[in-house]
Design a protein around this motif. Structure first.
Motif, PDB file in Angstrom:
ATOM      1  N   GLU A   1     -34.864  67.246 -25.841  1.00 53.91           N
ATOM      2  CA  GLU A   1     -35.192  67.573 -24.457  1.00 53.91           C
ATOM      3  C   GLU A   1     -35.710  69.000 -24.274  1.00 53.91           C
ATOM      4  OE1 GLU A   1     -31.565  66.331 -22.525  1.00 53.91           O
ATOM      5  OE2 GLU A   1     -32.358  64.289 -22.258  1.00 53.91           O
ATOM      6  N   SER A   2     -35.357  69.906 -25.182  1.00 59.55           N
ATOM      7  CA  SER A   2     -35.841  71.287 -25.097  1.00 59.55           C
ATOM      8  C   SER A   2     -37.285  71.418 -25.568  1.00 59.55           C
ATOM      9  CB  SER A   2     -34.964  72.209 -25.941  1.00 59.55           C
ATOM     10  OG  SER A   2     -35.177  71.957 -27.333  1.00 59.55           O
ATOM     11  N   GLY A   3     -37.783  70.371 -26.250  1.00 60.88           N
ATOM     12  CA  GLY A   3     -39.125  70.432 -26.817  1.00 60.88           C
ATOM     13  C   GLY A   3     -39.161  71.003 -28.213  1.00 60.88           C
ATOM     14  N   GLU A   4     -38.002  71.444 -28.718  1.00 60.74           N
ATOM     15  CA  GLU A   4     -37.960  71.985 -30.080  1.00 60.74           C
ATOM     16  C   GLU A   4     -38.422  70.948 -31.099  1.00 60.74           C
ATOM     17  OE1 GLU A   4     -34.904  74.144 -33.225  1.00 60.74           O
ATOM     18  OE2 GLU A   4     -34.174  73.598 -31.246  1.00 60.74           O
ATOM     19  N   VAL A   5     -38.167  69.668 -30.812  1.00 65.87           N
ATOM     20  CA  VAL A   5     -38.586  68.601 -31.713  1.00 65.87           C
ATOM     21  C   VAL A   5     -40.096  68.668 -31.970  1.00 65.87           C
ATOM     22  CG1 VAL A   5     -38.865  66.858 -29.897  1.00 65.87           C
ATOM     23  CG2 VAL A   5     -38.404  66.132 -32.221  1.00 65.87           C
TER      24      VAL A   5
ATOM     25  N   VAL B   1     -15.154  63.514 -31.504  1.00 65.52           N
ATOM     26  CA  VAL B   1     -15.630  64.787 -30.946  1.00 65.52           C
ATOM     27  C   VAL B   1     -16.798  65.320 -31.778  1.00 65.52           C
ATOM     28  CG1 VAL B   1     -15.002  67.215 -30.555  1.00 65.52           C
ATOM     29  CG2 VAL B   1     -13.454  65.398 -29.813  1.00 65.52           C
ATOM     30  N   LEU B   2     -16.681  65.236 -33.104  1.00 64.01           N
ATOM     31  CA  LEU B   2     -17.782  65.670 -33.973  1.00 64.01           C
ATOM     32  C   LEU B   2     -19.052  64.876 -33.671  1.00 64.01           C
ATOM     33  CD1 LEU B   2     -16.004  66.030 -37.440  1.00 64.01           C
ATOM     34  CD2 LEU B   2     -16.883  67.883 -36.003  1.00 64.01           C
ATOM     35  N   LEU B   3     -18.906  63.556 -33.528  1.00 59.40           N
ATOM     36  CA  LEU B   3     -20.062  62.710 -33.254  1.00 59.40           C
ATOM     37  C   LEU B   3     -20.658  63.040 -31.884  1.00 59.40           C
ATOM     38  CD1 LEU B   3     -22.005  60.482 -33.989  1.00 59.40           C
ATOM     39  CD2 LEU B   3     -20.295  58.813 -33.204  1.00 59.40           C
ATOM     40  N   GLN B   4     -19.819  63.238 -30.893  1.00 67.03           N
ATOM     41  CA  GLN B   4     -20.313  63.585 -29.565  1.00 67.03           C
ATOM     42  C   GLN B   4     -21.070  64.913 -29.603  1.00 67.03           C
ATOM     43  OE1 GLN B   4     -17.307  63.825 -26.520  1.00 67.03           O
ATOM     44  NE2 GLN B   4     -18.792  64.165 -24.918  1.00 67.03           N
ATOM     45  N   ASN B   5     -20.532  65.894 -30.298  1.00 65.06           N
ATOM     46  CA  ASN B   5     -21.204  67.192 -30.411  1.00 65.06           C
ATOM     47  C   ASN B   5     -22.550  67.064 -31.117  1.00 65.06           C
ATOM     48  OD1 ASN B   5     -19.099  68.496 -29.109  1.00 65.06           O
ATOM     49  ND2 ASN B   5     -18.105  69.137 -31.000  1.00 65.06           N
ATOM     50  N   LYS B   6     -22.597  66.238 -32.145  1.00 61.83           N
ATOM     51  CA  LYS B   6     -23.843  66.046 -32.892  1.00 61.83           C
ATOM     52  C   LYS B   6     -24.879  65.342 -32.017  1.00 61.83           C
ATOM     53  CE  LYS B   6     -25.873  66.161 -37.053  1.00 61.83           C
ATOM     54  NZ  LYS B   6     -25.920  67.278 -37.983  1.00 61.83           N
ATOM     55  N   LEU B   7     -24.475  64.304 -31.302  1.00 59.76           N
ATOM     56  CA  LEU B   7     -25.406  63.605 -30.410  1.00 59.76           C
ATOM     57  C   LEU B   7     -25.935  64.539 -29.320  1.00 59.76           C
ATOM     58  CD1 LEU B   7     -23.578  60.172 -30.059  1.00 59.76           C
ATOM     59  CD2 LEU B   7     -25.767  60.588 -31.221  1.00 59.76           C
ATOM     60  N   ASN B   8     -25.051  65.359 -28.758  1.00 57.54           N
ATOM     61  CA  ASN B   8     -25.486  66.315 -27.739  1.00 57.54           C
ATOM     62  C   ASN B   8     -26.483  67.315 -28.312  1.00 57.54           C
ATOM     63  OD1 ASN B   8     -24.017  65.193 -25.626  1.00 57.54           O
ATOM     64  ND2 ASN B   8     -22.223  66.458 -26.022  1.00 57.54           N
ATOM     65  N   ALA B   9     -26.254  67.752 -29.545  1.00 57.46           N
ATOM     66  CA  ALA B   9     -27.184  68.684 -30.187  1.00 57.46           C
ATOM     67  C   ALA B   9     -28.547  68.021 -30.398  1.00 57.46           C
ATOM     68  CB  ALA B   9     -26.612  69.165 -31.519  1.00 57.46           C
ATOM     69  N   TYR B  10     -28.555  66.749 -30.784  1.00 56.95           N
ATOM     70  CA  TYR B  10     -29.818  66.031 -30.967  1.00 56.95           C
ATOM     71  C   TYR B  10     -30.557  65.894 -29.634  1.00 56.95           C
ATOM     72  CZ  TYR B  10     -29.470  64.625 -35.887  1.00 56.95           C
ATOM     73  OH  TYR B  10     -29.458  64.616 -37.257  1.00 56.95           O
ATOM     74  N   LEU B  11     -29.821  65.599 -28.575  1.00 55.58           N
ATOM     75  CA  LEU B  11     -30.453  65.493 -27.261  1.00 55.58           C
ATOM     76  C   LEU B  11     -31.039  66.832 -26.822  1.00 55.58           C
ATOM     77  CD1 LEU B  11     -27.976  63.115 -25.428  1.00 55.58           C
ATOM     78  CD2 LEU B  11     -30.353  62.630 -26.061  1.00 55.58           C
ATOM     79  N   ARG B  12     -30.320  67.929 -27.068  1.00 51.49           N
ATOM     80  CA  ARG B  12     -30.864  69.255 -26.747  1.00 51.49           C
ATOM     81  C   ARG B  12     -32.131  69.522 -27.554  1.00 51.49           C
ATOM     82  NH1 ARG B  12     -25.477  70.602 -26.933  1.00 51.49           N
ATOM     83  NH2 ARG B  12     -25.666  71.475 -29.006  1.00 51.49           N
ATOM     84  N   PHE B  13     -32.126  69.147 -28.823  1.00 50.74           N
ATOM     85  CA  PHE B  13     -33.277  69.319 -29.712  1.00 50.74           C
ATOM     86  C   PHE B  13     -34.500  68.588 -29.162  1.00 50.74           C
ATOM     87  CE2 PHE B  13     -35.575  67.703 -33.543  1.00 50.74           C
ATOM     88  CZ  PHE B  13     -35.990  68.912 -34.081  1.00 50.74           C
TER      89      PHE B  13
END
Length: 110
Positions: free
Chosen positions: A54-58, A40-52
Motif C-alpha cells: 500500500e505504500s508503493g514500496e513494492v 502474532v508473528l503471522l499477523q505482524n508479517k501480514l501487516n508488514a506485507y500490506l504496508r509494503f
C-alpha cells in the motif's frame, strides 16, 4: 527469511501462469508450540506485507509489479491449526477487501 522476520519480504516472484505478483511468506514454525505467539508473528508479517504494497514500496522494489494482481502466498511447513485457520479466514477477508489475495500452501517434503 521467514515469518519471524516481520520487516522483510521473503520472496517476490511473478507467477508465470497467472501473471500475478506473488509475495511469499515462509512459515517454518509448528502450530502446537506457542500458538498465540505464532499467530502474532503471522499477523505482524501480514501487516508488514500490506504496508509494503500500500505504500508503493513494492513498485520500487519490483517494477514489474505495476498493473498486476498481488497475491500474498503463505507457505507453511505445517498445516494450519484450528485457531490459525480461523485467523487465516479473517485475514483473507480483510486482504481481499483491500484488493489483494491471500492463499495458503502446505510445503511438500522433498
Amino acid at each position: 527469511m521467514s515469518v519471524d522476520q516481520a520487516d522483510t519480504v521473503d520472496v517476490a516472484t511473478i507467477d508465470k501462469a497467472s501473471g500475478e505478483l506473488w509475495l511469499t511468506i515462509s512459515d517454518h514454525l509448528p502450530w502446537d508450540d506457542n500458538e498465540g505467539d505464532h499467530l502474532v508473528l503471522l499477523q505482524n508479517k501480514l501487516n508488514a506485507y500490506l504496508r509494503f504494497i500500500e505504500s508503493g514500496e513494492v513498485l520500487k522494489k519490483v517494477p514489474d509489479a505495476k498493473g498486476r494482481g498481488i497475491v500474498i502466498n503463505l507457505v507453511g511447513k505445517f498445516p494450519l491449526s484450528q485457531k490459525a485457520d480461523f485467523f487465516f479466514g479473517k485475514a483473507r477477508a480483510a486482504i481481499e477487501s483491500a484488493g489483494f489475495r491471500l492463499q495458503f500452501n502446505l510445503m511438500r517434503p522433498n
